[in-house]
Design a protein around this motif. Structure first.
Motif, PDB file in Angstrom:
ATOM      1  N   ALA A 282      -7.701  -3.129   3.978  1.00  0.00           N
ATOM      2  CA  ALA A 282      -7.452  -2.182   2.894  1.00  0.00           C
ATOM      3  C   ALA A 282      -8.412  -2.424   1.737  1.00  0.00           C
ATOM      4  O   ALA A 282      -8.886  -1.486   1.095  1.00  0.00           O
ATOM      5  CB  ALA A 282      -6.003  -2.310   2.423  1.00  0.00           C
TER       6      ALA A 282
ATOM      7  N   VAL B 144      -7.213   3.087  -0.627  1.00  0.00           N
ATOM      8  CA  VAL B 144      -7.615   2.188   0.453  1.00  0.00           C
ATOM      9  C   VAL B 144      -7.990   2.950   1.712  1.00  0.00           C
ATOM     10  O   VAL B 144      -8.627   2.395   2.615  1.00  0.00           O
ATOM     11  CB  VAL B 144      -6.498   1.166   0.763  1.00  0.00           C
ATOM     12  CG1 VAL B 144      -6.187   0.324  -0.459  1.00  0.00           C
ATOM     13  CG2 VAL B 144      -5.243   1.846   1.273  1.00  0.00           C
TER      14      VAL B 144
ATOM     15  N   LEU C 212      -1.629   3.018  -4.112  1.00  0.00           N
ATOM     16  CA  LEU C 212      -2.843   2.504  -3.482  1.00  0.00           C
ATOM     17  C   LEU C 212      -3.278   3.303  -2.263  1.00  0.00           C
ATOM     18  O   LEU C 212      -4.429   3.203  -1.842  1.00  0.00           O
ATOM     19  CB  LEU C 212      -2.640   1.036  -3.065  1.00  0.00           C
ATOM     20  CG  LEU C 212      -2.453   0.026  -4.193  1.00  0.00           C
ATOM     21  CD1 LEU C 212      -2.077  -1.324  -3.611  1.00  0.00           C
ATOM     22  CD2 LEU C 212      -3.719  -0.087  -5.002  1.00  0.00           C
ATOM     23  N   GLN C 213      -2.374   4.052  -1.665  1.00  0.00           N
ATOM     24  CA  GLN C 213      -2.643   4.673  -0.378  1.00  0.00           C
ATOM     25  C   GLN C 213      -3.945   5.472  -0.360  1.00  0.00           C
ATOM     26  O   GLN C 213      -4.783   5.305   0.519  1.00  0.00           O
ATOM     27  CB  GLN C 213      -1.477   5.597   0.005  1.00  0.00           C
ATOM     28  CG  GLN C 213      -1.611   6.245   1.376  1.00  0.00           C
ATOM     29  CD  GLN C 213      -1.200   5.315   2.501  1.00  0.00           C
ATOM     30  OE1 GLN C 213      -0.168   4.677   2.435  1.00  0.00           O
ATOM     31  NE2 GLN C 213      -2.016   5.218   3.528  1.00  0.00           N
TER      32      GLN C 213
ATOM     33  N   THR D 237      -5.381  -5.523  -3.202  1.00  0.00           N
ATOM     34  CA  THR D 237      -5.306  -5.743  -1.750  1.00  0.00           C
ATOM     35  C   THR D 237      -5.889  -7.095  -1.350  1.00  0.00           C
ATOM     36  O   THR D 237      -5.425  -7.720  -0.391  1.00  0.00           O
ATOM     37  CB  THR D 237      -6.037  -4.601  -1.013  1.00  0.00           C
ATOM     38  OG1 THR D 237      -7.324  -4.373  -1.616  1.00  0.00           O
ATOM     39  CG2 THR D 237      -5.239  -3.320  -1.073  1.00  0.00           C
TER      40      THR D 237
ATOM     41  N   VAL E 189       0.829  -1.210   0.000  1.00  0.00           N
ATOM     42  CA  VAL E 189       0.000   0.000   0.000  1.00  0.00           C
ATOM     43  C   VAL E 189       0.859   1.253   0.000  1.00  0.00           C
ATOM     44  O   VAL E 189       0.619   2.201  -0.747  1.00  0.00           O
ATOM     45  CB  VAL E 189      -0.955  -0.006   1.201  1.00  0.00           C
ATOM     46  CG1 VAL E 189      -1.628   1.341   1.355  1.00  0.00           C
ATOM     47  CG2 VAL E 189      -1.990  -1.097   1.040  1.00  0.00           C
TER      48      VAL E 189
END
Length: 435
Positions: free
Chosen positions: A272, A216, A212-213, A264, A207
């Motif tokens: 996530a 999610v 992706l941060q 994820t 992540v």
């Protein structure tokens, strides 16, 4: 300008011609010679704004769904009566140069591709988006948005609701559900292959290491993209703006979060995955709510007093479902937004306190390099885990008493004091020392 061709059922010729005469429209009438129950074919030019009100009047006169109505773009019309009619609809009670309700249905239907094409394009988009997220490449992710055919289904569903077209509504919702599911499943497959093939380094937080941060652990500002996409989509359909650009905007709200769910899940990070899934559902609801509201405000609904009421009820029902679902699912997003605000405050306060501690003469050879507030891995609603203070100096050896002084000075909000971690780095030499 538009050129209309209308087949007139038997017994309705006089009523249709009376309407055209009343409107001041030049027309041509031809006898209908087929064996079907039609009496005539009427052809006439009208201004774009006049298409909807005139077709509504004709429908009340007996031109129902069994008749054939063809609407054609006209380059120019040379006629004094047409010039008068155009001026009438330019200065009369008509508002805006919007697309007629009848043409709107056709355009929404045409923007929804056949199932094989739709599925193929979404599979390609899912593969590109997943690869872009894993490679931490914004350019590749944008490429996935460009090829995703999501504009048509999002608009078709809501055009079907406000105009009472059940087939269009069902098609739009079915395509949306199928499309998002297809992207998630394809992303799970590709991300699983990437994981077990060792394409991503072991021991790295997937992540943090990729794009992706923000997917999610989304905040409430994520809603702006989806709401704007829904409004812009309807405006592109009704006002003739570029559908391609708006389609990218809608895909931006759906494709990367859906791919994030797949990635994820493949990595076993189910918290996530839940955060990304919430963002997907929230964006779907936002797009549909914005599109539905924009259509209704613009006045798109079945013609006639007797048709508005039955259609107003399902429109209100769908709007309520979208709004309530959005409010419920937006709660986690609000929690993330509050956490981000608190984290920023804590980081600013900790930096000020650390600077004050290092201003002590006992720490003359140490300078503050960085202060960071780190969160735990409990997605989607995280909490503050620790405060990391990075101190630069002539060596990386711990300074006696500095960690205790920093821990005493930094007072994070909350009943429990958070761990304060001090990291030491060697500062760069900026010049030779004097002998």
């Amino acid at each position: 300008m538009r050129y209309l061709e209308v087949t007139v059922p038997e017994g309705n010729r006089r009523a249709v011609l009376d309407i055209l005469e009343d409107e001041g429209i030049d027309y041509v009438v031809g006898d209908e010679t087929s064996d079907r129950a039609y009496d005539a074919v009427v052809r006439f030019p009208v201004p774009t704004r006049a298409v909807e009100p005139i077709l509504d009047r004709l429908k009340r006169a007996g031109i129902g769904d069994e008749s054939t109505v063809v609407v054609i773009d006209a380059e120019t019309v040379v006629s004094e009566r047409f010039a008068t009619l155009r001026e009438q609809y330019r200065t009369g009670g008509q508002t805006g140069s919007r697309t007629s309700r009848q043409v709107l249905r056709t355009k929404a239907d045409e923007l929804t591709p056949p199932v094989p094409v739709y599925a193929t394009m979404l599979l390609i988009s899912a593969v590109v988006a997943t690869a872009g997220l894993l490679a931490d490449s914004p350019a590749v992710v944008i490429g996935a948005m460009v090829i995703a055919p999501l504009l048509g289904p999002a608009l078709a569903a809501n055009v079907g609701i406000v105009t009472g077209d059940d087939r269009l509504r069902r098609t739009g919702f079915r395509y949306q559900l199928t499309g998002v599911t297809l992207v998630i499943v394809a992303s799970i497959g590709l991300a699983t292959l990437a994981r077990f093939a060792g394409l991503e380094p072991a021991g790295v937080d997937i992540v943090v290491a990729t794009e992706l941060q923000e997917r999610v652990a989304p905040n409430v500002f994520s809603l702006a993209v989806a709401l704007g996409a829904g409004i812009a989509g309807i405006l592109s359909l009704t006002r003739g703006f570029s559908e391609a650009i708006v389609g990218v905007m809608i895909a931006a709200a759906l494709i990367p979060p859906a791919a994030a769910v797949g990635i994820t899940v493949a990595w076993g990070m189910y918290g996530a995955a839940l955060g990304a899934a919430i963002l997907v559902v929230v964006n779907v609801l936002s797009i549909n709510l914005a599109a539905l509201g924009t259509l209704w405000i613009a006045g798109y609904r079945p013609q006639g007093l007797f048709e508005v009421s039955p259609t107003r009820r399902p429109t209100a029902v769908y709007a309520t479902i979208f709004a309530v679902g959005l409010l419920v699912l937006a709660a986690p997003l609000a929690g993330v937004t509050v956490l981000e605000f608190q984290t920023t405050q804590l980081e600013s306060a900790a930096e000020s306190e650390a600077e004050a501690v290092l201003a002590d003469p006992a720490y003359d050879d140490r300078t503050l390099e960085d202060v960071a507030v780190e969160l735990d891995d409990d997605y989607p609603i995280q909490s503050v885990d620790r405060v990391v203070v990075t101190v630069a100096g002539p060596d990386a050896e711990p300074e006696p008493g500095l960690a205790d002084d920093l821990a005493a000075a930094i007072e994070p909000p909350g009943e429990e004091r958070l761990p304060i971690e001090v990291q030491y780095v060697v500062s760069e030499r900026r010049g030779l020392e004097n002998p």
